[in-house]
Design a protein around this motif. Structure first.
Motif, mmCIF file in Angstrom:
data_model
loop_
_atom_site.group_PDB
_atom_site.id
_atom_site.type_symbol
_atom_site.label_atom_id
_atom_site.label_comp_id
_atom_site.label_asym_id
_atom_site.label_seq_id
_atom_site.Cartn_x
_atom_site.Cartn_y
_atom_site.Cartn_z
ATOM 1 N N ASP A 109 0.777 -1.475 0.071
ATOM 2 C CA ASP A 109 -0.116 -0.029 0.012
ATOM 3 C C ASP A 109 0.791 1.413 0.097
ATOM 4 O OD1 ASP A 109 -2.590 -1.185 -0.345
ATOM 5 O OD2 ASP A 109 -2.788 -1.332 1.907
ATOM 6 N N LEU A 110 2.023 1.104 0.163
ATOM 7 C CA LEU A 110 2.963 2.247 0.214
ATOM 8 C C LEU A 110 2.997 2.875 -1.281
ATOM 9 C CD1 LEU A 110 5.820 1.589 2.579
ATOM 10 C CD2 LEU A 110 4.101 3.353 2.838
ATOM 11 N N GLN A 111 2.628 1.964 -2.451
ATOM 12 C CA GLN A 111 2.979 2.315 -3.631
ATOM 13 C C GLN A 111 1.624 3.173 -4.150
ATOM 14 O OE1 GLN A 111 1.734 -0.505 -6.745
ATOM 15 N NE2 GLN A 111 3.791 -0.216 -7.791
ATOM 16 N N ARG A 112 1.890 4.380 -4.600
ATOM 17 C CA ARG A 112 0.861 5.147 -4.810
ATOM 18 C C ARG A 112 -0.125 4.758 -6.078
ATOM 19 N NH1 ARG A 112 5.512 8.462 -4.046
ATOM 20 N NH2 ARG A 112 5.444 9.063 -6.513
ATOM 21 N N GLY A 113 -1.250 5.328 -6.152
ATOM 22 C CA GLY A 113 -2.267 4.569 -7.164
ATOM 23 C C GLY A 113 -3.374 4.305 -6.542
ATOM 24 N N ILE A 114 -4.323 3.507 -7.268
ATOM 25 C CA ILE A 114 -5.402 2.747 -6.799
ATOM 26 C C ILE A 114 -4.879 1.388 -6.032
ATOM 27 C CG2 ILE A 114 -7.641 1.717 -7.538
ATOM 28 C CD1 ILE A 114 -7.574 3.073 -10.078
ATOM 29 N N ARG A 115 -5.419 1.366 -4.781
ATOM 30 C CA ARG A 115 -4.956 0.296 -4.099
ATOM 31 C C ARG A 115 -6.074 -0.901 -4.121
ATOM 32 N NH1 ARG A 115 -0.834 -0.059 -4.853
ATOM 33 N NH2 ARG A 115 -0.679 -1.768 -3.643
ATOM 34 N N THR A 175 6.444 7.056 0.443
ATOM 35 C CA THR A 175 5.674 6.249 -0.758
ATOM 36 C C THR A 175 6.400 5.959 -1.965
ATOM 37 O OG1 THR A 175 4.559 8.250 -1.569
ATOM 38 C CG2 THR A 175 3.418 6.938 0.221
ATOM 39 N N THR A 176 6.092 5.023 -2.603
ATOM 40 C CA THR A 176 6.677 4.716 -3.761
ATOM 41 C C THR A 176 5.934 5.157 -5.116
ATOM 42 O OG1 THR A 176 6.084 2.323 -4.109
ATOM 43 C CG2 THR A 176 8.110 3.068 -2.861
ATOM 44 N N ASP A 177 6.612 5.082 -6.478
ATOM 45 C CA ASP A 177 6.013 5.930 -7.482
ATOM 46 C C ASP A 177 4.652 4.802 -8.032
ATOM 47 O OD1 ASP A 177 7.941 7.618 -7.667
ATOM 48 O OD2 ASP A 177 9.132 6.796 -9.107
ATOM 49 N N ASN A 178 3.767 5.453 -8.639
ATOM 50 C CA ASN A 178 2.690 4.989 -9.218
ATOM 51 C C ASN A 178 3.089 4.452 -10.635
ATOM 52 O OD1 ASN A 178 0.136 4.407 -10.556
ATOM 53 N ND2 ASN A 178 -0.877 6.047 -9.865
ATOM 54 N N PRO A 179 2.871 3.469 -10.923
ATOM 55 C CA PRO A 179 3.627 2.827 -12.015
ATOM 56 C C PRO A 179 2.500 2.893 -13.129
ATOM 57 C CG PRO A 179 2.753 0.999 -10.899
ATOM 58 C CD PRO A 179 2.606 2.142 -9.933
ATOM 59 N N TRP A 180 1.271 3.483 -13.260
ATOM 60 C CA TRP A 180 0.180 3.467 -14.349
ATOM 61 C C TRP A 180 0.761 4.003 -15.406
ATOM 62 C CZ3 TRP A 180 -2.355 7.454 -16.868
ATOM 63 C CH2 TRP A 180 -3.451 6.991 -17.479
ATOM 64 N N ARG A 233 -7.621 -0.397 -12.947
ATOM 65 C CA ARG A 233 -7.282 0.185 -14.249
ATOM 66 C C ARG A 233 -7.529 1.708 -13.989
ATOM 67 N NH1 ARG A 233 -6.346 -1.776 -19.347
ATOM 68 N NH2 ARG A 233 -7.575 -0.235 -20.283
ATOM 69 N N ARG A 234 -8.853 2.057 -13.648
ATOM 70 C CA ARG A 234 -9.039 3.676 -13.684
ATOM 71 C C ARG A 234 -10.703 3.805 -12.855
ATOM 72 N NH1 ARG A 234 -9.911 4.787 -20.073
ATOM 73 N NH2 ARG A 234 -7.816 3.996 -20.062
ATOM 74 N N ILE A 235 -10.746 4.816 -12.574
ATOM 75 C CA ILE A 235 -11.994 5.388 -11.705
ATOM 76 C C ILE A 235 -13.045 6.213 -12.843
ATOM 77 C CG2 ILE A 235 -13.088 6.344 -9.886
ATOM 78 C CD1 ILE A 235 -10.240 6.138 -8.263
ATOM 79 N N GLY A 236 -14.089 5.671 -13.030
ATOM 80 C CA GLY A 236 -14.995 6.741 -13.521
ATOM 81 C C GLY A 236 -15.554 7.738 -12.636
ATOM 82 N N ILE A 237 -15.565 8.757 -13.149
ATOM 83 C CA ILE A 237 -16.076 10.061 -12.566
ATOM 84 C C ILE A 237 -16.994 10.907 -13.370
ATOM 85 C CG2 ILE A 237 -14.063 11.475 -13.022
ATOM 86 C CD1 ILE A 237 -14.001 12.694 -10.358
#
Length: 289
Positions: free
Chosen positions: A67-73, A215-220, A230-234
Motif C-alpha cells: 500500500d505504500l505504492q501510490r495509485g489505486i489500491r 511512498t513509492t511511484d505510481n506505475p500506471w 485500471r481507472r476510476i469513472g467520475i
C-alpha cells in the motif's frame, strides 16, 4: 463529481464474469452508460458500477500489493456480514490475502484477489471514526448499516488510493471537486504512520491512504495493456449531467487541476497519477448502499 464506476482489466472476460456474477453475485447493468463493444461488460454493483475490460495480453503493469505504492489500491464492497460472506467465498475456492478480521473502526474486513490480481475488499457494519468531520454523513452510514441484513450481498462501497501529499490530494478532491470528508481513521501501531481519510463521492466513498513513511511511484501507464485496477469513472450529479459531455467534463477536471493524458480526450490523472475517466452516466434511480 461522483464516482460512477471502477474499471478492472481481465485476460478472459468470460472467466471474470463467472467470478463477478457467479461468485460475487453482481448483475449485468440493465442500461449500460454507453456503447459496449466486444470485450467489455458492465456490472451493477448498486451505488456504482464495475466495468470489465478484456486485455488478453495484459499484466499488472508494475502494480504491487504494498500500500505504500501510490495509485489505486483496492475496490471495496459492503456486505451484511464479513465472516458469513467470507465463509461462502472460501467454500467456492477464494483464497484470502488478509483476514477476515476485526479492524480498527469496529468493522470486519477481508481482502482477496480476482482471477487477474485485482485487489478486492469486503467490509461490514459502519465505521467508528477516530475523527468525525461530517456528523451527518457518519450518521447516514450508521443508519444504512442498521438497515442492512446479515445476508446482504456485495454492494459497491469505495475505491482506495495511496497518495504522497495528503494536503495536496484534499485540495483536489475536497476543495475543487467538492467531495465531503466524512472522517479520518488512525491505524494504531502501524510503523508506517498509516492514516485513512474517507470522502463522500456521490453514493460511493473515496478512501485516501496517507503515510508518514515514504511512498513509492505510481506505475500506471495509459499505453501499457493492464489487467487489475485500471481507472476510476467520475461524473457529475443530476442536472449537471444533462449539460456536459465527456469532453466538457474532462475539461472541467483539468480546470480543477487534473493532468491531461495525451491521446486520451476523456482521461485525466489526479496529483498522484490516479487515472480518472470523464463519464456522464445516463439518468437512473439511485441505489441504497
Amino acid at each position: 463529481m461522483r464516482i460512477t464506476y471502477a474499471e478492472i482489466g481481465c485476460r478472459n472476460l468470460s472467466a471474470s464474469l463467472d467470478f463477478y456474477r457467479g461468485m460475487l453475485g453482481l448483475r449485468p447493468l440493465a442500461d449500460p452508460p454507453g456503447p459496449t463493444p466486444p470485450g467489455v461488460a458492465w456490472l451493477d454493483a448498486g451505488p456504482a458500477g464495475i466495468r470489465l475490460v478484456e486485455r488478453p495480453d495484459g499484466d499488472l503493469a508494475g502494480w504491487e500489493g504494498d500500500d505504500l505504492q501510490r495509485g489505486i489500491r483496492h475496490v471495496g464492497f459492503r456486505v451484511g456480514s464479513v465472516p458469513r460472506y467470507a465463509e461462502r467465498l472460501a467454500d467456492a475456492g477464494v483464497e484470502f490475502t488478509l483476514g477476515p478480521f476485526q479492524a480498527p473502526g469496529d468493522v470486519w474486513i477481508a481482502f482477496f484477489r480476482d482471477p487477474d490480481g485485482a485487489n478486492l475488499e469486503i467490509i461490514d457494519r459502519h465505521l467508528t471514526y477516530t475523527t468525525v468531520v461530517s456528523p451527518d454523513l457518519a450518521e447516514e452510514e450508521r443508519r444504512a448499516a442498521a438497515r442492512r441484513g446479515p445476508d446482504a450481498g456485495p454492494s459497491f462501497d469505495h475505491v482506495a488510493i495511496t497518495v504522497a501529499d495528503l494536503d495536496r490530494t484534499l485540495a483536489f478532491y475536497r476543495d475543487r471537486l467538492g467531495y465531503r470528508v466524512i472522517g479520518g481513521l488512525d491505524q494504531p501501531g502501524d510503523p508506517r504512520g498509516f492514516r485513512i481519510h474517507f470522502l463522500r463521492a456521490g453514493a460511493a466513498v473515496l478512501e485516501i491512504f496517507s503515510f508518514t513513511a515514504p511512498t513509492t511511484d505510481n506505475p500506471w501507464d495509459p499505453d501499457r495493456p493492464r489487467v487489475g485496477l485500471r481507472r476510476i469513472g467520475i461524473g457529475p450529479y443530476g442536472r449537471a449531467a444533462d449539460a456536459a459531455g465527456p469532453a466538457e467534463l474532462a475539461a472541467r477536471l483539468r480546470e480543477a487541476g487534473a493532468t491531461p493524458v495525451p491521446g486520451h480526450d476523456d482521461l485525466v490523472t489526479d496529483p498522484d497519477g490516479v487515472p480518472l475517466c470523464a463519464h456522464v452516466p445516463r439518468p437512473q434511480a439511485s441505489a441504497e448502499a
